[in-house]
Design a protein around this motif. Structure first.
Motif, PDB file in Angstrom:
ATOM      1  N   SER A 206      32.288  -6.955  24.197  1.00 34.20           N
ATOM      2  CA  SER A 206      32.019  -8.314  23.720  1.00 34.20           C
ATOM      3  C   SER A 206      30.760  -8.361  22.862  1.00 34.20           C
ATOM      4  N   THR A 207      29.736  -7.572  23.209  1.00 35.86           N
ATOM      5  CA  THR A 207      28.513  -7.538  22.413  1.00 35.86           C
ATOM      6  C   THR A 207      28.783  -6.904  21.057  1.00 35.86           C
ATOM      7  N   ALA A 208      29.567  -5.824  21.042  1.00 39.32           N
ATOM      8  CA  ALA A 208      29.928  -5.199  19.774  1.00 39.32           C
ATOM      9  C   ALA A 208      30.737  -6.174  18.915  1.00 39.32           C
ATOM     10  N   ALA A 209      31.595  -6.989  19.547  1.00 36.39           N
ATOM     11  CA  ALA A 209      32.396  -7.962  18.802  1.00 36.39           C
ATOM     12  C   ALA A 209      31.514  -9.037  18.176  1.00 36.39           C
ATOM     13  N   ILE A 210      30.437  -9.403  18.862  1.00 33.06           N
ATOM     14  CA  ILE A 210      29.502 -10.390  18.314  1.00 33.06           C
ATOM     15  C   ILE A 210      28.874  -9.863  17.028  1.00 33.06           C
ATOM     16  N   LEU A 211      28.460  -8.587  17.056  1.00 33.46           N
ATOM     17  CA  LEU A 211      27.888  -7.995  15.844  1.00 33.46           C
ATOM     18  C   LEU A 211      28.945  -7.900  14.754  1.00 33.46           C
ATOM     19  N   ARG A 212      30.173  -7.567  15.116  1.00 31.96           N
ATOM     20  CA  ARG A 212      31.252  -7.500  14.133  1.00 31.96           C
ATOM     21  C   ARG A 212      31.424  -8.843  13.426  1.00 31.96           C
ATOM     22  N   ASP A 213      31.379  -9.941  14.166  1.00 28.04           N
ATOM     23  CA  ASP A 213      31.520 -11.273  13.570  1.00 28.04           C
ATOM     24  C   ASP A 213      30.383 -11.544  12.579  1.00 28.04           C
ATOM     25  N   SER A 214      29.175 -11.126  12.923  1.00 28.80           N
ATOM     26  CA  SER A 214      28.035 -11.339  12.022  1.00 28.80           C
ATOM     27  C   SER A 214      28.168 -10.505  10.757  1.00 28.80           C
ATOM     28  N   LEU A 215      28.718  -9.301  10.882  1.00 31.89           N
ATOM     29  CA  LEU A 215      28.937  -8.475   9.699  1.00 31.89           C
ATOM     30  C   LEU A 215      29.937  -9.136   8.753  1.00 31.89           C
ATOM     31  N   VAL A 216      30.993  -9.704   9.324  1.00 35.75           N
ATOM     32  CA  VAL A 216      31.980 -10.403   8.499  1.00 35.75           C
ATOM     33  C   VAL A 216      31.332 -11.594   7.806  1.00 35.75           C
ATOM     34  N   TYR A 217      30.512 -12.345   8.543  1.00 36.88           N
ATOM     35  CA  TYR A 217      29.826 -13.511   7.967  1.00 36.88           C
ATOM     36  C   TYR A 217      28.888 -13.086   6.837  1.00 36.88           C
ATOM     37  N   ALA A 218      28.299 -11.888   6.958  1.00 39.80           N
ATOM     38  CA  ALA A 218      27.371 -11.393   5.943  1.00 39.80           C
ATOM     39  C   ALA A 218      28.089 -10.709   4.782  1.00 39.80           C
ATOM     40  N   GLY A 219      29.410 -10.717   4.792  1.00 41.27           N
ATOM     41  CA  GLY A 219      30.170 -10.104   3.717  1.00 41.27           C
ATOM     42  C   GLY A 219      30.281  -8.599   3.827  1.00 41.27           C
ATOM     43  N   LEU A 220      30.123  -8.066   5.042  1.00 42.43           N
ATOM     44  CA  LEU A 220      30.183  -6.621   5.254  1.00 42.43           C
ATOM     45  C   LEU A 220      31.427  -6.248   6.053  1.00 42.43           C
ATOM     46  N   GLU A 221      32.562  -6.822   5.673  1.00 41.67           N
ATOM     47  CA  GLU A 221      33.795  -6.588   6.414  1.00 41.67           C
ATOM     48  C   GLU A 221      34.200  -5.125   6.429  1.00 41.67           C
ATOM     49  N   ARG A 222      33.849  -4.391   5.394  1.00 38.31           N
ATOM     50  CA  ARG A 222      34.321  -3.013   5.305  1.00 38.31           C
ATOM     51  C   ARG A 222      33.459  -2.029   6.090  1.00 38.31           C
ATOM     52  N   VAL A 223      32.426  -2.517   6.754  1.00 38.51           N
ATOM     53  CA  VAL A 223      31.602  -1.646   7.595  1.00 38.51           C
ATOM     54  C   VAL A 223      32.316  -1.405   8.926  1.00 38.51           C
ATOM     55  N   THR A 224      32.492  -0.150   9.290  1.00 39.34           N
ATOM     56  CA  THR A 224      33.115   0.222  10.560  1.00 39.34           C
ATOM     57  C   THR A 224      32.039   0.417  11.617  1.00 39.34           C
ATOM     58  N   LEU A 225      32.275  -0.122  12.816  1.00 38.99           N
ATOM     59  CA  LEU A 225      31.319   0.018  13.909  1.00 38.99           C
ATOM     60  C   LEU A 225      31.789   1.077  14.901  1.00 38.99           C
ATOM     61  N   VAL A 226      30.870   1.959  15.302  1.00 42.76           N
ATOM     62  CA  VAL A 226      31.129   2.927  16.371  1.00 42.76           C
ATOM     63  C   VAL A 226      29.886   2.991  17.245  1.00 42.76           C
ATOM     64  N   SER A 227      30.044   3.486  18.456  1.00 42.06           N
ATOM     65  CA  SER A 227      28.896   3.615  19.344  1.00 42.06           C
ATOM     66  C   SER A 227      28.013   4.781  18.911  1.00 42.06           C
ATOM     67  N   ASP A 228      26.739   4.724  19.307  1.00 38.07           N
ATOM     68  CA  ASP A 228      25.830   5.831  19.026  1.00 38.07           C
ATOM     69  C   ASP A 228      26.395   7.146  19.545  1.00 38.07           C
ATOM     70  N   ALA A 229      26.964   7.109  20.760  1.00 34.77           N
ATOM     71  CA  ALA A 229      27.454   8.338  21.381  1.00 34.77           C
ATOM     72  C   ALA A 229      28.586   8.964  20.567  1.00 34.77           C
ATOM     73  N   GLU A 230      29.498   8.148  20.059  1.00 37.19           N
ATOM     74  CA  GLU A 230      30.592   8.679  19.243  1.00 37.19           C
ATOM     75  C   GLU A 230      30.057   9.335  17.974  1.00 37.19           C
ATOM     76  N   ALA A 231      29.049   8.701  17.361  1.00 28.99           N
ATOM     77  CA  ALA A 231      28.472   9.249  16.142  1.00 28.99           C
ATOM     78  C   ALA A 231      27.713  10.547  16.423  1.00 28.99           C
ATOM     79  N   VAL A 232      26.934  10.573  17.506  1.00 30.62           N
ATOM     80  CA  VAL A 232      26.187  11.783  17.859  1.00 30.62           C
ATOM     81  C   VAL A 232      27.154  12.925  18.147  1.00 30.62           C
ATOM     82  N   SER A 233      28.270  12.626  18.800  1.00 29.83           N
ATOM     83  CA  SER A 233      29.275  13.647  19.076  1.00 29.83           C
ATOM     84  C   SER A 233      29.841  14.216  17.784  1.00 29.83           C
ATOM     85  N   ALA A 234      30.058  13.353  16.789  1.00 30.14           N
ATOM     86  CA  ALA A 234      30.571  13.820  15.495  1.00 30.14           C
ATOM     87  C   ALA A 234      29.566  14.747  14.826  1.00 30.14           C
TER      88      ALA A 234
END
Length: 355
Positions: A128-156
């Motif tokens: 739910s917290t990640a979804a809140i940030l997603r909504d703000s990104l859409v409002y800011a015109g950043l719809e094409r930004v993909t969100l992932v957790s820090d852990a997923e990115a560090v694993s990559a």
């Protein structure tokens, strides 16, 4: 060849990385800014720099310390006491960092268009917290930004730079101003919840063992542990190295301290955005039940202390039952007893009618 942009807004430091997945390409371009958001007189914003407004008052207001307040309905006060939602400040910070990366090419993304962008969020956040940030990104015109957790990115980052085997099980041990969190990841797929530890004196190795035990694993199942950090703890290099050394010694497992404890996730996000695929690494499903969104907080290993609070105005969610086998066995036993009773009753009636 494709180009990707990774972004991480940290408590004290924010990072943007522009990288290519071409083996012969130049090293990633890394941009680092202090996580202080300023607003100019004309309403434009800029990330980084001193919070001091100065005699010329270049900035009319500044905000800091907002990353940990995402989802707080009270908002975050600035130097002029104007309150903004923390998630909007994070989205604006991402936009400012991306502007610093310009000019980006019109082509080079995985689909042939503009480069893809991946931003990370703290692994201990629930959905739910990640979804809140997603909504703000859409409002800011950043719809094409993909969100992932820090852990997923560090694993990559680990899989692309260091791992030599497919399907490696990695423990991400993260420390920040709120405590510590452990996330288990295999081939970029989070294995269950993030385990948060706050207010306890247990060693990092014990915390990792607790998280592993929740899935029936032991330290020997780990291929590596990556230590990351944020906020003030990440600035203490000696302390971070001590954590990594202690985990390696106590658990007998390879332990990595990334290139800047607070920047490994940004590097991994850029790798994901660029579409990293390894010909030698096959992505293997972890085969666990669906990941849980609840972050557990422990005061001592193995004992849950704090459950997330449910607002009084909302309908409480049904608790997640991780292992409902005991309930199923009870139901099956009741059904068996009822069936046996029915058989006996029918047998008696048949006997009476026969005689």
């Amino acid at each position: 060849m494709s180009i990707g942009v990774g972004v991480r807004i940290g408590t004290l430091v924010s990072t943007a990385v522009v990288a290519s997945n071409d083996p012969g390409s130049a090293d990633p371009v890394v941009l680092v800014k202090d996580t202080i958001l300023h607003q100019r007189k004309d309403g434009t914003t800029v990330l980084g720099g001193t919070e001091e407004l100065g005699a010329g008052r270049e900035f009319t207001e500044s905000w800091s310390g907002f990353v940990g307040r995402v989802g707080d309905p009270a908002g975050v006060p600035g130097t002029a006491e104007t309150r903004y939602r923390a998630e909007d400040l994070v989205a604006t910070s991402i936009r400012c960092l991306l502007q610093e990366c310009e000019p980006l090419p019109d082509r080079g993304g995985r689909s042939g268009g503009a480069p893809d962008i991946v931003a990370t969020y703290p692994s201990r956040w629930d959905s739910s917290t990640a979804a809140i940030l997603r909504d703000s990104l859409v409002y800011a015109g950043l719809e094409r930004v993909t969100l992932v957790s820090d852990a997923e990115a560090v694993s990559a980052w680990f899989e692309s730079e260091i791992a030599a085997l497919a399907g490696t099980l990695i423990g991400i041990y993260h420390v920040d101003d709120t405590g510590a969190a452990v996330t288990l990841v295999r081939s970029g797929v989070a294995a269950g919840r993030a385990f948060g530890f706050a207010g306890d004196s247990s060693a990092p190795s014990a915390r990792l063992a607790t998280a592993l035990g929740a899935f029936g694993w032991i330290p020997e199942n780990l291929d590596a542990v990556i230590v990351t950090g944020d906020g003030e703890p990440a600035t203490d290099k000696a302390a971070m190295m001590s954590i990594a050394a202690g985990i390696a010694e106590k658990l007998g497992v390879r332990c990595e301290l990334g290139p800047g404890p607070e920047q490994s996730a940004a590097l991994g996000a850029a790798i994901l955005a660029a579409g990293f695929t390894s010909s030698s690494h096959e992505i293997v499903p972890i085969g666990l039940p669906p990941s849980h969104d609840v972050t557990e907080v422990f005061d001592t290993p193995g004992r849950q202390l704090v459950q997330p609070e449910t607002p009084a105005t909302e309908e409480p969610e049904s608790p997640i039952v991780e292992n409902d086998e005991p309930q199923r066995r009870g139901k099956r036993a009741l059904i068996a007893v009822a069936a046996a009773a029915l058989v006996v009753t029918v047998a008696v009636l048949v006997y009476l009618l026969w005689v």
